[in-house]
Write an enzyme that holds these catalytic residues in place. Structure first.
Site, PDB file in Angstrom:
ATOM      1  N   GLU A 163       0.807  -1.223   0.000  1.00 37.32           N
ATOM      2  CA  GLU A 163       0.000   0.000   0.000  1.00 37.32           C
ATOM      3  C   GLU A 163       0.841   1.274   0.000  1.00 37.32           C
ATOM      4  O   GLU A 163       0.740   2.086   0.911  1.00 37.32           O
ATOM      5  CB  GLU A 163      -0.961  -0.029   1.198  1.00 37.32           C
ATOM      6  CG  GLU A 163      -1.874  -1.239   1.160  1.00 37.32           C
ATOM      7  CD  GLU A 163      -2.853  -1.312   2.325  1.00 37.32           C
ATOM      8  OE1 GLU A 163      -2.704  -0.547   3.294  1.00 37.32           O
ATOM      9  OE2 GLU A 163      -3.770  -2.156   2.263  1.00 37.32           O
ATOM     10  N   ASN A 204       2.263  -4.803  -3.306  1.00 33.28           N
ATOM     11  CA  ASN A 204       0.859  -5.192  -3.147  1.00 33.28           C
ATOM     12  C   ASN A 204       0.038  -3.932  -2.865  1.00 33.28           C
ATOM     13  O   ASN A 204       0.493  -3.052  -2.127  1.00 33.28           O
ATOM     14  CB  ASN A 204       0.807  -6.146  -1.939  1.00 33.28           C
ATOM     15  CG  ASN A 204      -0.499  -6.855  -1.743  1.00 33.28           C
ATOM     16  OD1 ASN A 204      -1.020  -7.469  -2.674  1.00 33.28           O
ATOM     17  ND2 ASN A 204      -1.029  -6.794  -0.529  1.00 33.28           N
ATOM     18  N   HIS A 240     -10.154  -5.917  -2.572  1.00 34.32           N
ATOM     19  CA  HIS A 240     -11.229  -5.768  -1.580  1.00 34.32           C
ATOM     20  C   HIS A 240     -12.368  -5.066  -2.309  1.00 34.32           C
ATOM     21  O   HIS A 240     -12.378  -3.833  -2.418  1.00 34.32           O
ATOM     22  CB  HIS A 240     -10.738  -4.964  -0.372  1.00 34.32           C
ATOM     23  CG  HIS A 240      -9.675  -5.686   0.405  1.00 34.32           C
ATOM     24  ND1 HIS A 240      -9.931  -6.852   1.095  1.00 34.32           N
ATOM     25  CD2 HIS A 240      -8.356  -5.432   0.572  1.00 34.32           C
ATOM     26  CE1 HIS A 240      -8.817  -7.267   1.675  1.00 34.32           C
ATOM     27  NE2 HIS A 240      -7.845  -6.433   1.373  1.00 34.32           N
ATOM     28  N   GLU A 268      -5.964 -10.559  -1.905  1.00 35.71           N
ATOM     29  CA  GLU A 268      -6.806 -10.386  -0.706  1.00 35.71           C
ATOM     30  C   GLU A 268      -8.276 -10.281  -1.082  1.00 35.71           C
ATOM     31  O   GLU A 268      -9.020  -9.454  -0.536  1.00 35.71           O
ATOM     32  CB  GLU A 268      -6.376  -9.119   0.067  1.00 35.71           C
ATOM     33  CG  GLU A 268      -4.904  -9.114   0.444  1.00 35.71           C
ATOM     34  CD  GLU A 268      -4.482  -7.916   1.289  1.00 35.71           C
ATOM     35  OE1 GLU A 268      -5.366  -7.204   1.814  1.00 35.71           O
ATOM     36  OE2 GLU A 268      -3.273  -7.691   1.430  1.00 35.71           O
ATOM     37  N   ASP A 270     -12.043 -10.149  -1.385  1.00 36.24           N
ATOM     38  CA  ASP A 270     -13.344 -10.313  -0.726  1.00 36.24           C
ATOM     39  C   ASP A 270     -14.332  -9.405  -1.443  1.00 36.24           C
ATOM     40  O   ASP A 270     -13.943  -8.473  -2.135  1.00 36.24           O
ATOM     41  CB  ASP A 270     -13.304 -10.093   0.801  1.00 36.24           C
ATOM     42  CG  ASP A 270     -12.618  -8.833   1.248  1.00 36.24           C
ATOM     43  OD1 ASP A 270     -12.535  -7.874   0.461  1.00 36.24           O
ATOM     44  OD2 ASP A 270     -12.172  -8.783   2.414  1.00 36.24           O
TER      45      ASP A 270
HETATM   46  C1  XIL Z   1      -6.293  -6.598   8.000  1.00 39.32           C
HETATM   47  C2  XIL Z   1      -6.664  -7.819   8.828  1.00 39.32           C
HETATM   48  O1  XIL Z   1      -7.578  -8.579   8.108  1.00 39.32           O
HETATM   49  C3  XIL Z   1      -7.251  -7.374  10.141  1.00 39.32           C
HETATM   50  O2  XIL Z   1      -7.456  -8.497  10.987  1.00 39.32           O
HETATM   51  C4  XIL Z   1      -6.331  -6.375  10.828  1.00 39.32           C
HETATM   52  O3  XIL Z   1      -6.949  -5.904  11.990  1.00 39.32           O
HETATM   53  C5  XIL Z   1      -6.008  -5.243   9.909  1.00 39.32           C
HETATM   54  O4  XIL Z   1      -5.457  -5.729   8.706  1.00 39.32           O
HETATM   55  N1  XIL Z   1      -4.941  -4.766   3.435  1.00 39.32           N
HETATM   56  C6  XIL Z   1      -3.927  -5.583   3.880  1.00 39.32           C
HETATM   57  C7  XIL Z   1      -4.185  -6.512   4.994  1.00 39.32           C
HETATM   58  O5  XIL Z   1      -2.857  -5.623   3.281  1.00 39.32           O
HETATM   59  O6  XIL Z   1      -3.050  -6.757   5.760  1.00 39.32           O
HETATM   60  C8  XIL Z   1      -5.318  -6.018   5.872  1.00 39.32           C
HETATM   61  O7  XIL Z   1      -5.604  -7.029   6.852  1.00 39.32           O
HETATM   62  C9  XIL Z   1      -6.526  -5.706   5.047  1.00 39.32           C
HETATM   63  C10 XIL Z   1      -6.206  -4.619   4.043  1.00 39.32           C
END
Ligand code: XIL
Length: 484
Positions: A163, A204, A240, A268, A270
């Site tokens: 990020e 990422n 996401h 990641e 969802d």
């Molecule tokens: C999130 C986890 O899912 C949570 O449990 C934690 O509290 C915060 O981080 N982007 C990322 C991940 O790269 O590491 C994040 O994970 C979600 C967003």
């Protein structure tokens, strides 16, 4: 007319024959509906991964058996982040991260390491430590060397940098960006490469799935890093997503990154929706998951898709996006949702849903189904086999096959023998089968043809015992290749 004894025995024989034919068929189709995602993804030469919550991995058998049974890749949801592994200075706690790596290796899963350098989940002793730029640079370097070094050879890929951009394409403010300047990303990748030369090194980010200002800034950075020779192997697209909003240009965007000469991965995934869900929103969600898997499969260098959290009870979404949830493949009771079947179907599985508690034997090594009808190898072939990394009991190897002839070859299979009991535990970019000492790596569906002069690379993690000799002979569709 009453049936004669002769006729009734004929009927009995026919019935028995029919049963013999039908039984295996019906059990096969029942199995088809239950085929674990990892078997389908492996057969496609790709990864299906899940972010794992350590407390549930240890606390719930139902959870852990789905994690090991359904997925061939895992990511630590939190356990490898800096605040987890070094909560106070010099107090290193690897328990949860070690647990995940050990579980993965015992179950033939690869591990995506997440994450070495990020603006978030940095321990308080750093953010509140009053350190100057030089000290912060040293701390980051040491952290990367320590963590990537600890797991060297056991991590398939590291999200080295997480990020780093704002939505408008400028660099995101962070303790690293603000103190170390733009060069921190190249430095972090270089340090990670020194610590673990075998791991694929990724940058990422989120909201980079479509072509937009942020993804273009990321694209320009990756192009520049490649031009400078900075070790970068892949780009992770977090994905996401919001219900119904899979970017239409997802495939195009993945492909433009792949064309820079890097792997791409959905890291990641969802798909969140307003809760409670209903049949319509769950169907839309299934379609969204299908689109993402299909986009990955359309890009040869897309290594796979990781979902962020196993189930809706476990997902980070409700805690962060108020009113939203139901974002994963399984509901709160670990029942597979329509999205599960959509992912299975997108990987080429049955469209029928799974039986409720679908899990699988952890071996997960998929067979390619039918062996391809081999085409000949008129002009010969070469094979290069390199052990990238080796540690007690395990190793990583890369294999490159080249068609030295003037005729395209496909479908294709590379074969070799292990001389010392080595076993392929997890492969990528090819479909592996092993029977005794004999290993076959067949083309994944998306790389079915080896053009004249073309090379194709694939790799695997393996186990070894007393010794790990390099195989001395390789075949391509049965023809012996020159070892290079
Ligand atoms: C999130 C986890 O899912 C949570 O449990 C934690 O509290 C915060 O981080 N982007 C990322 C991940 O790269 O590491 C994040 O994970 C979600 C967003």
């Amino acid at each position: 007319m009453a049936s004669t004894p002769r006729r009734s025995s004929l009927v009995a024989i026919l019935a028995a024959l029919l049963a013999a034919v039908l039984l295996p068929l019906s059990s096969l189709s029942a199995h088809g509906a239950d085929t674990p995602l990892r078997a389908l993804a492996s057969a496609d030469g790709r990864q299906i991964g899940v972010a794992v919550a350590d407390n549930r991995l240890t606390g719930s058998t139902a959870y852990s058996s789905l994690v090991t049974g359904q997925f061939n890749s895992v990511t630590a949801e939190n356990a490898m982040k800096w605040d987890a592994v070094e909560p106070s200075r010099g107090n290193l706690d690897w328990a949860a991260a070690d647990r995940l790596v050990a579980t993965a290796r015992a179950n033939g899963q690869v591990v995506r390491g997440h994450t070495l350098a990020w603006h978030s989940q940095v321990p308080g002793w750093i953010t509140n430590g009053g350190f100057g730029a030089t000290q912060l640079r040293t701390l980051l370097q040491q952290h990367i060397a320590t963590e990537a070094g600890r797991y060297a050879g056991r991590i398939y890929a590291w999200d080295v940098v997480n990020e780093a951009f704002n939505d408008n394409g400028t660099r995101r403010s962070s303790i690293w960006q603000d103190n170390l300047g733009d060069g921190w990303i190249a430095d972090a990748l270089t340090w990670a490469h020194q610590a673990d030369p075998a791991a694929k090194l990724y940058i990422n980010d989120y909201s980079v799935e479509g072509v937009n200002a942020k993804s273009t800034a990321l694209y320009n950075l990756v192009r520049s890093l490649k031009q400078q020779g900075v070790p970068i192997d892949g780009v992770g697209f977090q994905a996401h997503l919001v219900l119904g909003q899979v970017p239409a240009d997802l495939t195009t965007n993945l492909q433009r990154f792949a064309d820079l000469g890097v792997d791409v991965a959905v890291t990641e995934l969802d798909v969140r929706m307003q809760t409670p869900s209903n049949a319509t929103t769950l169907a839309t969600q299934a379609e969204d998951y299908r689109k993402v898997v299909t986009a990955c499969r359309a890009v040869a260098r897309c290594v796979g898709v990781t979902v962020w959290g196993l189930d809706d009870a476990d997902s980070w979404v409700p805690g962060v996006f108020s009113g939203y949830g139901a974002a994963t493949l399984y509901d709160e009771n670990l029942q597979a949702k329509p999205a599960w079947a959509a992912v299975a179907a997108a990987f080429g599985g049955s469209t029928a849903g799974p039986s409720p508690s679908t899990s699988a034997s952890p071996s997960g090594s998929a067979s390619p189904g039918s062996s391809p009808s081999s085409s000949p190898v008129p002009g010969g072939c070469t094979v290069a086999y390199r052990i990238g990394n080796q540690w007690t009991g395990g190793f990583t190897a890369d294999v490159t096959v080249t068609n030295q002839g003037t005729t395209a070859i496909g479908p294709w299979q590379v074969g070799w023998q292990f001389a010392a009991g080595q076993q392929v535990t997890q492969g990528w970019s090819a479909v592996f089968t092993q029977s005794g000492a004999t290993v076959t790596a067949a083309n994944p569906s998306w790389a079915a043809t080896l053009a004249p002069g073309a090379s194709y690379g694939f790799g695997f993690n393996g186990s070894w015992g007393a010794s790990n000799p390099v195989p001395t002979a390789f075949t391509l569709n049965g023809a012996v290749c020159t070892v290079v």
